[in-house]
Write a protein that holds these residues in place. Structure first.
Motif, short mmCIF file in Angstrom:
data_model
loop_
_atom_site.label_atom_id
_atom_site.label_comp_id
_atom_site.label_asym_id
_atom_site.label_seq_id
_atom_site.Cartn_x
_atom_site.Cartn_y
_atom_site.Cartn_z
N GLU A 199 -49.20 33.22 -38.76
CA GLU A 199 -50.08 33.24 -37.58
C GLU A 199 -50.69 31.86 -37.27
O GLU A 199 -51.31 31.67 -36.23
N GLN A 200 -50.48 30.90 -38.18
CA GLN A 200 -51.01 29.55 -37.94
C GLN A 200 -49.95 28.58 -37.42
O GLN A 200 -50.23 27.41 -37.15
N ILE A 201 -48.69 29.07 -37.29
CA ILE A 201 -47.60 28.17 -36.92
C ILE A 201 -47.86 27.49 -35.57
O ILE A 201 -47.66 26.28 -35.43
N ASP A 202 -48.35 28.26 -34.60
CA ASP A 202 -48.59 27.67 -33.28
C ASP A 202 -49.67 26.60 -33.33
O ASP A 202 -49.54 25.55 -32.71
N ALA A 203 -50.74 26.89 -34.10
CA ALA A 203 -51.82 25.91 -34.22
C ALA A 203 -51.28 24.62 -34.85
O ALA A 203 -51.59 23.51 -34.41
N VAL A 204 -50.44 24.78 -35.88
CA VAL A 204 -49.88 23.61 -36.56
C VAL A 204 -48.99 22.81 -35.61
O VAL A 204 -49.04 21.58 -35.57
N LYS A 205 -48.20 23.52 -34.77
CA LYS A 205 -47.38 22.83 -33.77
C LYS A 205 -48.26 21.98 -32.86
O LYS A 205 -47.94 20.84 -32.55
N GLY A 206 -49.38 22.57 -32.47
CA GLY A 206 -50.32 21.85 -31.61
C GLY A 206 -50.84 20.58 -32.29
O GLY A 206 -50.92 19.52 -31.66
N TYR A 207 -51.14 20.68 -33.59
CA TYR A 207 -51.65 19.51 -34.31
C TYR A 207 -50.58 18.44 -34.44
O TYR A 207 -50.87 17.25 -34.36
N LEU A 208 -49.32 18.86 -34.64
CA LEU A 208 -48.24 17.88 -34.76
C LEU A 208 -48.10 17.10 -33.43
O LEU A 208 -47.93 15.88 -33.43
N ASP A 209 -48.23 17.82 -32.30
CA ASP A 209 -48.16 17.15 -30.99
C ASP A 209 -49.33 16.20 -30.80
O ASP A 209 -49.18 15.07 -30.36
N GLN A 210 -50.52 16.71 -31.18
CA GLN A 210 -51.74 15.92 -31.02
C GLN A 210 -51.66 14.63 -31.85
O GLN A 210 -52.07 13.57 -31.40
N ALA A 211 -51.12 14.77 -33.06
CA ALA A 211 -51.00 13.60 -33.94
C ALA A 211 -50.12 12.55 -33.28
O ALA A 211 -50.41 11.35 -33.32
N ARG A 212 -49.03 13.00 -32.67
CA ARG A 212 -48.11 12.08 -31.99
C ARG A 212 -48.87 11.33 -30.89
O ARG A 212 -48.79 10.12 -30.78
N GLU A 213 -49.65 12.08 -30.10
CA GLU A 213 -50.40 11.45 -29.01
C GLU A 213 -51.42 10.44 -29.52
O GLU A 213 -51.62 9.39 -28.93
N LEU A 214 -52.08 10.79 -30.63
CA LEU A 214 -53.13 9.91 -31.17
C LEU A 214 -52.57 8.76 -31.98
O LEU A 214 -53.31 7.87 -32.39
N GLY A 215 -51.27 8.79 -32.26
CA GLY A 215 -50.66 7.75 -33.08
C GLY A 215 -51.00 7.90 -34.56
O GLY A 215 -51.00 6.92 -35.30
N VAL A 216 -51.33 9.13 -34.99
CA VAL A 216 -51.59 9.36 -36.40
C VAL A 216 -50.26 9.68 -37.08
O VAL A 216 -49.50 10.52 -36.58
N GLU A 217 -50.00 8.99 -38.19
CA GLU A 217 -48.75 9.22 -38.88
C GLU A 217 -48.89 10.47 -39.76
O GLU A 217 -49.79 10.53 -40.59
N ILE A 218 -48.02 11.46 -39.56
CA ILE A 218 -48.06 12.65 -40.42
C ILE A 218 -46.92 12.54 -41.40
O ILE A 218 -45.76 12.35 -41.01
#
Ligand code: ADP
Ligand code: MG
Length: 403
Positions: free
Chosen positions: A248-267
């Protein structure tokens, strides 16, 4: 916020009864021995300083999660014993929280002497959601003392009688441990030196989603390991077999991965995983590609290639925050990833970085591997509290001390 140190400097504590809320929630082995006394040690400076100032020190704390009634296995008696050894002075142990034993123990204290009350959670008022029930217990606790010192950093995010309500009933201050913890966390939130790397692991993503969102605003690198990794791998479309997964957290995690890309945070996610046929040290296990975990296997640690890559992203960092082990480190076959991260943090510390570790299990892992606390910048005694602080939440046990 007034500190216990301020009270001592102001004088007049001799003969005063000071109620100290400490965090003595130590892990106990099956036979009842304390397996890690880090929290008892961390509580000593405040207790000692008050005792040396001539106060009659009444320490209160909880242990484990009893259900509002006495339960022998959650007694603080072994902790009283350890506290006495570490203080090098007698500790009077009360067999109840606010009953006859507690009242007479407090009455019999001489100036500078220390008493410890029995587990606060033996009383249902301690953790009650009902303000009146909590307040009634806080009234009784407050009647045992003249001043309240809040030093249980591990519980300051809880609105509980001995943390929150009692501070509204007595003149109050924070203790040395709370002061030290806040100072370390402030250095992470207020212009950390860069690169700033955050390592997150442990069992549940849902516990840590809020903090991921917040840390992305400040961190340069986010390294993900432990049980939460599999929700990230699943979000990238990979099969994770029987590994821990919070679908149930997969969608939230997808959102964070996108957000990280936008912010330039390396995951940084693991590329290889130590997988096993069962959650057991004896189970068949081997290293597999992170995107090819066999359907009936479970991931229990980051693999050796990932451990190297993680270490490389930590050693040149100037600030590191770490919460949550990289694998099921309690079992030797799945301990290497956590050990590699600990080694990298110790090395970064030696190179001058500020390293902060939060989380009871992470701290226990370090000690189990034989590291000294001094090899790291700061080891927090409160996992949940430090995460909530970094999430930017108001912590009731701190807010109440401002008043
Ligand atoms: P902390 O107390 O440091 O905040 P957590 O309580 O979040 O850490 O998580 C610690 C637990 O996570 C450990 O008991 C460890 O065994 C477990 N864990 C870590 N990785 C895995 C994994 N891949 N599968 C299952 N459990 C894991
Ligand atoms: Mg834990």
């Amino acid at each position: 916020m007034r500190t216990a140190h301020d009270l001592i400097l102001a004088g007049g504590l001799r003969g005063k009864r000071v109620l100290v809320r400490s965090d003595l929630n130590v892990p106990l082995d099956a036979d009842g021995t304390i397996s890690d006394d880090g929290r008892v040690r961390a509580s000593l400076p405040t207790i000692k300083a008050l005792s040396e100032a001539g106060a009659r020190v009444v320490v209160c704390a909880h242990l484990g999660r009893p259900k509002g009634a006495p339960e022998a296995r959650y007694s603080l008696a072994p902790v009283a014993h350890r506290l006495q050894e570490l203080l090098g002075a007698p500790v009077a142990f009360a067999a109840d929280t606010v009953g006859e034993s507690a009242r007479s123990a407090v009455r019999r204290l001489w100036d500078g002497q220390v008493a410890l009350l029995e587990n606060l959670r033996f009383n249902p008022g301690e953790t009650s959601k009902d303000d009146a029930a909590r307040g009634a217990f806080a009234d009784e606790l407050a009647s045992l003392a003249d001043v309240f010192v809040s030093d249980g950093f591990g519980v300051v995010h809880r609105k509980q009688a001995s943390v929150y309500d009692v501070a509204q009933r007595l003149p109050h201050a924070c203790g040395a441990l709370v002061q030290t913890e806040i100072a370390a966390l402030k250095r992470l939130t207020e212009s950390p030196e860069r690169p700033y790397a955050v390592v997150l692991g442990g069992a549940k993503v849902s516990d840590k989603l809020g903090v991921i969102a917040n840390l992305m605003q400040t961190a340069d690198r986010l390294l993900i390991g432990g049980g939460m990794v599999f929700t990230f791998l699943a979000a990238q479309g990979h099969e994770v077999g029987k590994s821990l997964l919070e679908a149930e957290q997969i969608d939230a995690v997808k959102g964070y991965l996108d957000q990280a890309r936008e912010l330039g945070v390396e995951i940084i996610l693991p590329t290889d995983i130590v997988a096993a046929t069962a959650f057991s040290a004896q189970a068949e296990h081997s290293v597999v590609d992170a995107n090819r975990i066999p359907a009936d296997w479970m991931g229990l640690d980051i693999g050796p290639e990932s451990a190297k890559a993680f270490a490389a992203k930590l050693i040149d960092a100037r600030t590191v925050f770490w919460n949550g082990p990289m694998g099921a480190f309690e079992m030797p076959p799945y301990a290497s990833g956590t050990k590699a991260v600990a080694e990298a943090l110790a090395e970064a510390t030696a190179l001058g970085a500020l390293t902060v570790i939060g989380g009871g299990d992470s701290a226990a892992a370090l000690r189990r591997f034989g590291f000294e606390d001094s090899q790291f910048g700061h080891i927090s005694t409160g996992g949940g509290a430090s995460l909530e602080y970094l999430e930017g939440k108001q912590l009731p046990g701190l807010t109440v001390l401002e008043g």
